[in-house]
Motif scaffolding. Sequence first.
Motif, mmCIF file in Angstrom:
data_model
loop_
_atom_site.group_PDB
_atom_site.id
_atom_site.type_symbol
_atom_site.label_atom_id
_atom_site.label_comp_id
_atom_site.label_asym_id
_atom_site.label_seq_id
_atom_site.Cartn_x
_atom_site.Cartn_y
_atom_site.Cartn_z
ATOM 1 N N MET A 1 0.843 -1.177 0.000
ATOM 2 C CA MET A 1 0.000 0.000 0.000
ATOM 3 C C MET A 1 0.890 1.242 0.000
ATOM 4 S SD MET A 1 -2.820 1.320 2.758
ATOM 5 C CE MET A 1 -1.800 2.124 3.970
ATOM 6 N N ARG A 2 0.562 2.195 -0.846
ATOM 7 C CA ARG A 2 1.294 3.452 -0.924
ATOM 8 C C ARG A 2 0.482 4.533 -0.218
ATOM 9 N NH1 ARG A 2 4.531 4.814 -6.298
ATOM 10 N NH2 ARG A 2 5.402 2.843 -5.636
ATOM 11 N N ALA A 3 1.150 5.288 0.671
ATOM 12 C CA ALA A 3 0.465 6.314 1.454
ATOM 13 C C ALA A 3 1.381 7.520 1.617
ATOM 14 C CB ALA A 3 0.065 5.762 2.819
ATOM 15 N N ALA A 4 0.760 8.646 1.982
ATOM 16 C CA ALA A 4 1.511 9.878 2.204
ATOM 17 C C ALA A 4 1.135 10.479 3.544
ATOM 18 C CB ALA A 4 1.223 10.883 1.089
ATOM 19 N N ALA A 5 2.114 11.120 4.157
ATOM 20 C CA ALA A 5 1.891 11.858 5.400
ATOM 21 C C ALA A 5 2.349 13.292 5.174
ATOM 22 C CB ALA A 5 2.684 11.228 6.540
ATOM 23 N N ILE A 6 1.510 14.230 5.608
ATOM 24 C CA ILE A 6 1.851 15.645 5.520
ATOM 25 C C ILE A 6 1.780 16.224 6.926
ATOM 26 C CG2 ILE A 6 1.230 17.901 4.576
ATOM 27 C CD1 ILE A 6 -0.057 16.417 2.194
ATOM 28 N N ASP A 7 2.860 16.881 7.334
ATOM 29 C CA ASP A 7 2.971 17.498 8.654
ATOM 30 C C ASP A 7 2.927 19.012 8.455
ATOM 31 O OD1 ASP A 7 3.751 18.561 11.096
ATOM 32 O OD2 ASP A 7 5.630 17.455 11.209
ATOM 33 N N VAL A 8 1.838 19.632 8.907
ATOM 34 C CA VAL A 8 1.699 21.084 8.819
ATOM 35 C C VAL A 8 2.156 21.654 10.152
ATOM 36 C CG1 VAL A 8 0.128 23.016 8.402
ATOM 37 C CG2 VAL A 8 -0.264 20.820 7.253
ATOM 38 N N GLY A 9 3.414 22.058 10.196
ATOM 39 C CA GLY A 9 3.991 22.562 11.433
ATOM 40 C C GLY A 9 3.952 24.075 11.517
ATOM 41 N N SER A 10 4.418 24.580 12.628
ATOM 42 C CA SER A 10 4.441 26.021 12.860
ATOM 43 C C SER A 10 5.513 26.711 12.021
ATOM 44 C CB SER A 10 4.704 26.311 14.339
ATOM 45 O OG SER A 10 3.680 25.747 15.121
ATOM 46 N N GLU A 19 5.860 3.316 0.805
ATOM 47 C CA GLU A 19 5.218 2.064 0.406
ATOM 48 C C GLU A 19 5.353 1.095 1.579
ATOM 49 O OE1 GLU A 19 3.302 -0.324 -2.362
ATOM 50 O OE2 GLU A 19 4.421 1.345 -3.191
ATOM 51 N N LEU A 20 4.210 0.559 2.027
ATOM 52 C CA LEU A 20 4.207 -0.431 3.093
ATOM 53 C C LEU A 20 3.988 -1.799 2.470
ATOM 54 C CD1 LEU A 20 4.396 -0.867 6.142
ATOM 55 C CD2 LEU A 20 1.917 -0.648 6.235
ATOM 56 N N GLN A 21 4.988 -2.653 2.639
ATOM 57 C CA GLN A 21 4.896 -3.981 2.041
ATOM 58 C C GLN A 21 5.509 -4.991 3.014
ATOM 59 O OE1 GLN A 21 6.954 -4.348 -1.726
ATOM 60 N NE2 GLN A 21 5.285 -5.589 -2.500
ATOM 61 N N ASP A 22 4.731 -6.007 3.353
ATOM 62 C CA ASP A 22 5.175 -7.056 4.276
ATOM 63 C C ASP A 22 5.664 -6.470 5.604
ATOM 64 O OD1 ASP A 22 4.645 -9.019 2.322
ATOM 65 O OD2 ASP A 22 6.626 -8.687 1.431
ATOM 66 N N GLY A 23 4.941 -5.458 6.105
ATOM 67 C CA GLY A 23 5.291 -4.846 7.379
ATOM 68 C C GLY A 23 6.519 -3.958 7.349
ATOM 69 N N ARG A 24 7.051 -3.686 6.187
ATOM 70 C CA ARG A 24 8.247 -2.860 6.039
ATOM 71 C C ARG A 24 7.914 -1.599 5.263
ATOM 72 N NH1 ARG A 24 12.474 -1.796 8.523
ATOM 73 N NH2 ARG A 24 14.304 -1.334 7.309
ATOM 74 N N LEU A 25 8.333 -0.455 5.786
ATOM 75 C CA LEU A 25 8.077 0.823 5.137
ATOM 76 C C LEU A 25 9.299 1.250 4.332
ATOM 77 C CD1 LEU A 25 6.255 3.355 4.796
ATOM 78 C CD2 LEU A 25 7.420 4.296 6.796
ATOM 79 N N THR A 26 9.058 1.576 3.070
ATOM 80 C CA THR A 26 10.104 2.124 2.213
ATOM 81 C C THR A 26 9.695 3.539 1.839
ATOM 82 O OG1 THR A 26 10.564 -0.065 1.295
ATOM 83 C CG2 THR A 26 11.377 1.840 0.051
#
Length: 174
Positions: A1-10, A19-26
């Motif tokens: 599964m491909r996902a994105a995280a966006i952090d809106v900081g100060s 990419e999360l595959q077999d419990g490993r994040l790349t």
Amino acid sequence: MRAAAIDVGSYSVRLSVGELQDGRLTILHEEGTITALGSGVKETGLLREDRVEETLRVLKRFADKARRLGAGRIEAVATEALRRARNAPEFLRRAEEETGIKVRVISPEEEGFLAYRGAVYELPVKGKVLAVDQGGGSTELVTGVEREPRRVRSLPFGIVSLTEGFLKSDPPTE
């Protein structure tokens, strides 16, 4: 599964696509842009319109990039500036309208737990750990044991608020 995280900081907005595959994040892509969204919030209690506009431009660009990179899920979180600002609801409404992403304001505790997990993810940690997350509007001190965060202490200052509070000229005077 491909996902994105966006952090809106100060101080900055950061994007990570992985990419999360077999419990490993790349991690496939990471970038950040300084928007200084929290400038002046401590003094006025409000987000400045020029900083709001810049942050929304970056947020839209990051959302578009995440979609182009195939992220099926995009999560966006916001921290201290949006916890404090009285006009934060307006920013959050505009962000969702203009980007299609619902930005979620997180507590200092959740911010600390996420920072801790990110800090120790690739490290061979053993025993007790202290992680320090210095942001633009707050600083979180997080203690944990190995990969599990246990306690967060959030301090109400970061690089934006310290700079605004103590540096009155550039370059600084003696």
